[in-house]
Design a protein around this motif. Structure first.
Motif, mmCIF file in Angstrom:
data_model
loop_
_atom_site.group_PDB
_atom_site.id
_atom_site.type_symbol
_atom_site.label_atom_id
_atom_site.label_comp_id
_atom_site.label_asym_id
_atom_site.label_seq_id
_atom_site.Cartn_x
_atom_site.Cartn_y
_atom_site.Cartn_z
ATOM 1 N N ILE A 63 18.273 -47.706 -34.180
ATOM 2 C CA ILE A 63 18.965 -48.650 -35.068
ATOM 3 C C ILE A 63 20.318 -49.027 -34.442
ATOM 4 N N SER A 64 21.018 -48.025 -33.914
ATOM 5 C CA SER A 64 22.329 -48.286 -33.292
ATOM 6 C C SER A 64 22.197 -49.172 -32.061
ATOM 7 N N GLN A 65 21.137 -48.920 -31.265
ATOM 8 C CA GLN A 65 20.951 -49.708 -30.041
ATOM 9 C C GLN A 65 20.746 -51.183 -30.396
ATOM 10 N N ALA A 66 19.879 -51.422 -31.394
ATOM 11 C CA ALA A 66 19.633 -52.810 -31.806
ATOM 12 C C ALA A 66 20.907 -53.434 -32.367
ATOM 13 N N ALA A 67 21.738 -52.595 -32.989
ATOM 14 C CA ALA A 67 22.975 -53.106 -33.594
ATOM 15 C C ALA A 67 23.946 -53.634 -32.532
ATOM 16 N N TYR A 68 23.901 -53.058 -31.318
ATOM 17 C CA TYR A 68 24.765 -53.592 -30.247
ATOM 18 C C TYR A 68 24.441 -55.065 -30.031
ATOM 19 N N HIS A 69 23.137 -55.382 -30.077
ATOM 20 C CA HIS A 69 22.724 -56.777 -29.925
ATOM 21 C C HIS A 69 23.078 -57.583 -31.174
ATOM 22 N N LEU A 70 22.720 -57.035 -32.334
ATOM 23 C CA LEU A 70 22.867 -57.807 -33.577
ATOM 24 C C LEU A 70 24.322 -58.130 -33.904
ATOM 25 N N THR A 71 25.225 -57.223 -33.544
ATOM 26 C CA THR A 71 26.640 -57.476 -33.833
ATOM 27 C C THR A 71 27.280 -58.296 -32.717
ATOM 28 N N GLY A 72 26.507 -58.543 -31.656
ATOM 29 C CA GLY A 72 27.006 -59.421 -30.596
ATOM 30 C C GLY A 72 27.828 -58.730 -29.525
ATOM 31 N N SER A 73 27.954 -57.391 -29.603
ATOM 32 C CA SER A 73 28.777 -56.746 -28.578
ATOM 33 C C SER A 73 28.062 -56.775 -27.216
ATOM 34 N N VAL A 74 26.742 -56.657 -27.207
ATOM 35 C CA VAL A 74 25.945 -56.876 -25.993
ATOM 36 C C VAL A 74 24.724 -57.697 -26.405
ATOM 37 N N ARG A 75 24.552 -58.891 -25.856
ATOM 38 C CA ARG A 75 23.368 -59.670 -26.202
ATOM 39 C C ARG A 75 22.239 -59.280 -25.252
ATOM 40 N N SER A 76 21.118 -58.799 -25.797
ATOM 41 C CA SER A 76 20.025 -58.334 -24.943
ATOM 42 C C SER A 76 18.727 -58.268 -25.733
ATOM 43 N N HIS A 77 17.676 -58.917 -25.236
ATOM 44 C CA HIS A 77 16.391 -58.840 -25.941
ATOM 45 C C HIS A 77 15.809 -57.437 -25.857
ATOM 46 N N GLU A 78 16.179 -56.697 -24.796
ATOM 47 C CA GLU A 78 15.704 -55.318 -24.678
ATOM 48 C C GLU A 78 16.266 -54.467 -25.820
ATOM 49 N N LEU A 79 17.580 -54.600 -26.073
ATOM 50 C CA LEU A 79 18.189 -53.844 -27.171
ATOM 51 C C LEU A 79 17.642 -54.310 -28.517
ATOM 52 N N ALA A 80 17.466 -55.624 -28.662
ATOM 53 C CA ALA A 80 16.933 -56.158 -29.913
ATOM 54 C C ALA A 80 15.572 -55.528 -30.209
ATOM 55 N N ALA A 81 14.721 -55.455 -29.186
ATOM 56 C CA ALA A 81 13.358 -54.937 -29.371
ATOM 57 C C ALA A 81 13.363 -53.472 -29.795
ATOM 58 N N ILE A 82 14.394 -52.725 -29.399
ATOM 59 C CA ILE A 82 14.451 -51.301 -29.763
ATOM 60 C C ILE A 82 14.538 -51.126 -31.279
ATOM 61 N N GLY A 83 15.074 -52.136 -31.960
ATOM 62 C CA GLY A 83 15.122 -52.079 -33.420
ATOM 63 C C GLY A 83 13.735 -51.947 -34.038
ATOM 64 N N ARG A 84 12.736 -52.472 -33.347
ATOM 65 C CA ARG A 84 11.368 -52.374 -33.863
ATOM 66 C C ARG A 84 10.661 -51.100 -33.395
ATOM 67 N N ARG A 85 11.410 -50.226 -32.733
ATOM 68 C CA ARG A 85 10.828 -48.922 -32.369
ATOM 69 C C ARG A 85 11.197 -47.856 -33.400
ATOM 70 N N VAL A 86 12.035 -48.221 -34.346
ATOM 71 C CA VAL A 86 12.430 -47.259 -35.381
ATOM 72 C C VAL A 86 11.185 -46.725 -36.092
ATOM 73 N N CYS A 87 10.234 -47.621 -36.388
ATOM 74 C CA CYS A 87 9.058 -47.203 -37.161
ATOM 75 C C CYS A 87 8.158 -46.239 -36.382
ATOM 76 N N GLU A 88 8.247 -46.241 -35.042
ATOM 77 C CA GLU A 88 7.495 -45.240 -34.275
ATOM 78 C C GLU A 88 7.970 -43.838 -34.679
ATOM 79 N N ASN A 89 9.276 -43.727 -34.855
ATOM 80 C CA ASN A 89 9.851 -42.423 -35.200
ATOM 81 C C ASN A 89 9.608 -42.053 -36.658
ATOM 82 N N GLU A 90 9.566 -43.063 -37.517
ATOM 83 C CA GLU A 90 9.200 -42.802 -38.915
ATOM 84 C C GLU A 90 7.783 -42.228 -38.960
#
Lengths: 115, 314
Positions: free
Chosen positions: B268-295
């Motif tokens: 969630i934090s990794q994706a937030a770097y992208h979402l808040t604009g501190s680092v723009r990266s599709h790789e980081l954005a995609a990590i947000g959808r890996r949260v459910c793997e851990n759930e």
């Protein structure tokens, strides 16, 4: 509901870009750029799956939440945290597991294990 | 550099990475390769804490880089201009996919799980007396993380409930690596060469490092629960021999569930770097959808542990 937009559909448009990445870009690049191209292909495939499944999934999720008298996911999370749903523990757990499986069907279907 | 380090004849200075908190450079002195890390002013943690950690781990016999020079002086007297440390470099592989699949690591794969156990066993003999390290309650810390992330995750709420209800008795406190997994370990074809990336070291329960190593994300698609290559028993057995303290499978798996939730929250934090604009990266954005793997992994493990306590099925 009527469709305003002309074909191709959003799903078909995303698919066309993903296919271009796969056939024209990916074989031509290497290293870090190849890795990031693969990530991009995976992201687009995920978007395609969400466009296909997402609407029904959202409806089902809302209906499932309502069955526990919750109007939102946040409310369900809160009730689990405070122990308000303890009497329905097994049902809640099954519902949450099924919703996680639905998320994975979009995010990464290969991750699911054969149960 | 010579002025700062006293090392003469430095050649082949090149930059390796530039992370958010530090820069890493490689250089040669004669035939020996060394690494220098320079701390950035924005770094959340004093690099000198890590120097103390590395020295303690080295003294305990853990395979780690040896600190050759360091300075915490940030005045004009220090020619490097900021805190730095110089360590000896190790050659070898860190990329998990290669270590898990390439033929040249076939024999290493057989010995690594026990070597992991042994390295952690030695490390955990270091008591809590390392300057600047904190002992933070891991459940409370990550519960707060979940509350503050701005999202709701019923699966993690279920996991935290289970973790609280099944918490193992608070054990001995010791030096914990905090991120002991493939990617942070240098592997040669004979086995483990060095344990790197001590930035998350802290004081905690010895079982924490063992559980983290077994989180599914760190198996990189491999079949064995221990880093994708080994059985729980191999790790626990070697750990017990090296530390004199035998950790139960049940305790390890509790920490594995906590580690799974923790990695989910870190996604969630990794994706937030992208979402808040501190680092723009599709790789980081995609990590947000890996949260459910851990759930999914956390709920599966809990279901399994409820059925038969300590089951080894993976």
């Amino acid at each position: 509901m009527s469709e305003l937009h002309d074909p191709p559909t959003a799903q078909q448009l995303v698919e066309s870009v993903r296919e271009w990445l796969e056939t024209d870009v990916f074989p031509q690049v290497e290293g870090r750029l190849q890795f990031h191209t693969r990530v991009a292909m995976n992201v687009l495939a995920m978007v395609e799956r969400e466009l296909e499944l997402g609407e029904v999934q959202n409806e089902n999720y809302s209906a499932g939440l309502a069955a526990f008298q919750c109007s939102s996911e946040a409310e369900l999370a809160e009730q689990i945290r405070t122990g308000a749903l303890l009497s329905q523990d097994a049902e809640v757990e099954e519902f949450v597991m099924n919703s996680v499986i639905e998320k994975l069907r979009v995010a990464n279907p290969k991750y699911l294990r054969d149960e | 550099m010579t002025a700062a380090t006293g090392l003469e004849g430095i050649t082949q200075l090149r930059r390796l990475t530039g992370g958010a908190s530090r820069e890493t450079w490689s250089f040669q002195v004669g035939s020996e390769r060394h690494i220098i890390q320079r701390q950035r002013l924005t770094s959340p943690r004093d690099m000198h804490v890590e120097v103390g950690v590395l020295e303690a781990a080295y003294a305990a016999g853990v395979p780690v880089p040896r600190v050759l020079a360091s300075s915490r002086d940030i005045s004009g007297e220090n020619p490097v201009g900021t805190q730095f440390m110089i360590v000896n470099a190790f050659e070898g592989e860190t990329i998990a996919r290669k270590i898990l699949r390439d033929d040249e690591y076939a024999s290493a794969r057989k010995t690594l799980p026990a070597q992991f156990g042994s390295a952690l066993g030695k490390l955990h003999r270091v008591s809590s007396a390392v300057e600047g390290l904190e002992d933070v309650d891991q459940i409370a810390f990550y519960q707060e993380h979940l509350r503050d992330c701005g999202q709701s995750h019923p699966a993690f709420e279920i996991a935290f409930r289970w973790l609280e209800e099944n918490r193992p008795p608070v054990g001995r406190r010791c030096l914990v690596h905090g991120d002991f997994r493939m990617g942070n370990l240098i592997i040669g074809n004979e086995g483990l060469r060095a344990v790197l990336d001590w930035e998350l070291a802290h004081i905690g329960d010895p079982a924490e490092d063992l559980g983290w190593l077994c989180v599914r994300a760190w198996r990189f698609g491999g079949a064995g629960p221990v880093g994708g290559i080994g059985a729980y028993e191999d790790l626990l057995e070697a750990y017990g021999e090296a530390s004199g303290e035998y950790i139960s499978l049940e305790t390890l798996r509790w920490w594995e569930v906590l580690g799974t939730v923790k990695w989910g929250l870190m996604c969630i934090s990794q994706a937030a770097y992208h979402l808040t604009g501190s680092v723009r990266s599709h790789e980081l954005a995609a990590i947000g959808r890996r949260v459910c793997e851990n759930e999914y992994d956390a709920l599966l493990a809990i279901r399994e542990l409820k059925k038969g306590k300590g089951s080894t099925r993976v």
